[in-house]
Scaffold this motif. Structure first.
Motif, mmCIF file in Angstrom:
data_model
loop_
_atom_site.group_PDB
_atom_site.id
_atom_site.type_symbol
_atom_site.label_atom_id
_atom_site.label_comp_id
_atom_site.label_asym_id
_atom_site.label_seq_id
_atom_site.Cartn_x
_atom_site.Cartn_y
_atom_site.Cartn_z
ATOM 1 N N ASN A 1 -4.628 1.616 -7.835
ATOM 2 C CA ASN A 1 -3.252 2.076 -7.982
ATOM 3 C C ASN A 1 -3.172 3.120 -9.087
ATOM 4 N N THR B 1 -2.703 -1.789 -3.376
ATOM 5 C CA THR B 1 -3.600 -0.654 -3.543
ATOM 6 C C THR B 1 -2.896 0.652 -3.203
ATOM 7 N N GLU B 2 -3.312 1.718 -3.889
ATOM 8 C CA GLU B 2 -2.825 3.073 -3.659
ATOM 9 C C GLU B 2 -1.329 3.220 -3.906
ATOM 10 N N ASN B 3 -0.761 2.329 -4.706
ATOM 11 C CA ASN B 3 0.641 2.465 -5.085
ATOM 12 C C ASN B 3 0.759 3.337 -6.332
ATOM 13 N N LEU C 1 -5.393 -6.285 -7.307
ATOM 14 C CA LEU C 1 -4.890 -4.942 -7.556
ATOM 15 C C LEU C 1 -6.091 -4.010 -7.690
ATOM 16 N N ARG D 1 0.834 -1.207 0.000
ATOM 17 C CA ARG D 1 0.000 0.000 0.000
ATOM 18 C C ARG D 1 0.874 1.265 0.000
ATOM 19 N N ASP E 1 -5.913 -4.007 -12.855
ATOM 20 C CA ASP E 1 -6.401 -3.079 -11.836
ATOM 21 C C ASP E 1 -7.787 -2.626 -12.284
#
Length: 451
Positions: free
Chosen positions: A344, A320-322, A341, A298, A406
């Motif tokens: 992101n 997530t949120e990468n 995923l 994350r 994603d």
């Protein structure tokens, strides 16, 4: 507690009654504080009772023996401000060996031809602001870091036998040692910078490792915290193997790229762990997961890597949120279909945000064709993004399972989202996108109808 100001005789000076550092340690009572005058002294020394050793000026201990320069076989020992020079090669014991608990080592410089510090069945110790400098010249540290990471699970001899060729040792080495704090230390030119094996609950924080094989190497550990460290110009920044419940938080792992198999962070057979807020930049491979499960990845920054992320035989991981920016290849996966995923940011996304929630209504997808082919025939990497490769990728993967998908990627990086406009600009973008799509469809329909 007694405070002793010990007027020791530095090496090379004569005195009526020569006194060694070891003799003063033997004469001291448990709990005494010994202030060591400035000068050069000879080891080895062995500490077998709780003592406080404070350097008064530049204090250097050289080690002409075959033993560890400093051995601590006691609990609650404090050493501050000394320098140790150890020219033994391929020694079984490190320059500084700890076999006790609740010891504190601070502001120490170690120049070594072997391993800097070893902790053996030693718990609740603190190592703070220690500099370990490996003096062995390069011997090709990168050549043994191959793609088959399972070979690292078999640990060889703890230290190679003495021979004519000096072998690098680890900077700081923990074995069967628990709840230690390794804080604000620096390791340069070691085999592995900080190596931890069969040791649980250790905190590795704010250290820096450079020009070594693996910056931070964990084998068979649990509940380890790796936070706010930096690593640069190593073969691999951080390697975790057969590890569970690790927390990898806020580290900077940069420029691990000199070896074809270099990685920023590598996880092999790791379970139930967390990677969050790390900066992984300029590496051959940014993040590599193999045979790992239950990993939460994350809010990491993966930038300017050749391959941003690789997943192999991994499952049930959440990413997530990468942020994936300016990687030559954003991500690759094989046999990792149960990883999730979601949300992101991919800077090469061709997305469309209809409802203005900063998430694309079109998914981000990549397939494993390139990874599989170049694994089988590595020279094919030369044809990356060649027109023929792109054609083959579409031809041979049509209708197959897409392993990098994603479903709702971010339109903008998480830190660039506006909070004061209520997402108004995103709504405008979404509406304009929908109008353009509708207009394009109308033009195409009208042209076909006329024909």
């Amino acid at each position: 507690m007694t405070i002793l100001i010990v007027f020791l005789v530095p090496a090379g000076m004569r005195a009526a009654e020569p006194t060694t550092l070891q003799a003063m340690l033997d004469q001291a009572r448990p709990g005494d504080t010994i202030t060591i005058p400035e000068g050069d002294y000879e080891g080895p020394i062995r500490i077998t009772k709780p003592l406080v050793l404070l350097a008064n000026g530049n204090v250097k201990i050289t080690n002409p023996s075959e033993e560890a320069a400093v051995t601590i076989q006691s609990d609650k020992v404090t050493i501050q401000g000394i320098k140790i020079v150890d020219k033994r090669i391929n020694s079984e014991d490190a320059t500084l060996l700890i076999r006790g608990n609740e010891n504190v080592l601070e502001n120490i410089v170690i120049e070594t031809m072997s391993t800097g510090i070893q902790l053996r069945q030693a718990s609740s110790n603190t190592l703070h602001n220690i500099q370990v400098i490996g003096k062995v010249k390069e011997r090709g540290t990168g050549n043994d870091a191959g793609h088959d990471h399972s070979k690292h699970l078999i640990k060889g001899q703890e230290t190679p036998k003495s021979n004519e060729i000096a072998q690098k040792g680890n900077g700081i080495d923990l074995y069967d040692s628990h709840q230690n704090r390794i804080v604000s230390n620096q390791v340069t030119n070691a085999f592995d910078g900080i190596y931890v094996e069969r040791s649980n609950g250790n905190e590795i924080t704010q250290n820096h490792v450079e020009k070594s094989r693996y910056g931070y190497h964990f084998m068979g550990t649990s509940d380890t915290i790796l936070s706010e460290n930096t690593g640069s110009e190593n073969v691999t920044g951080a390697m975790l193997m057969e590890t569970t419940k690790a927390t990898v938080l806020g580290n900077q792992l940069l420029k691990q790229q000199k070896n074809p198999n270099s990685q920023g962070i590598l996880l092999y057979e790791v379970t139930n762990s967390k990677l969050q807020g790390n900066q992984i930049e300029g590496n051959r491979v940014g993040l590599y997961l193999e045979r790992s499960q239950g990993i939460e990845v994350r809010q990491n920054q993966l930038k300017l890597n050749f391959i941003g992320m690789q997943l192999l035989n991994s499952r049930d991981n959440v990413l997530t949120e990468n942020v994936f920016v300016s990687n030559v290849i954003q991500a690759q996966a094989q046999d990792s279909t149960t990883d999730r995923l979601d949300g992101n940011y991919w800077d090469n996304l061709q997305g469309l945000d209809v409802d203005g929630d900063n998430r694309s209504d079109l998914p981000y997808e990549m397939n494993p064709f390139y990874l599989g082919l170049t694994d089988a025939v590595p020279p094919y990497q030369l044809f990356f993004q060649a027109p023929g490769f792109v054609f083959l990728e579409g031809l041979f993967t049509n209708g197959t399972v897409i392993t990098i998908r994603d479903a709702a990627p971010l339109m903008n990086p998480p830190d660039s989202q506006s909070s004061d406009t209520g997402g108004g600009s995103s709504w405008v973008t979404g509406i304009l996108g929908a109008l353009l799509l509708l207009g394009s469809g109308t033009i195409i329909y009208t042209g076909v109808k006329k024909q």
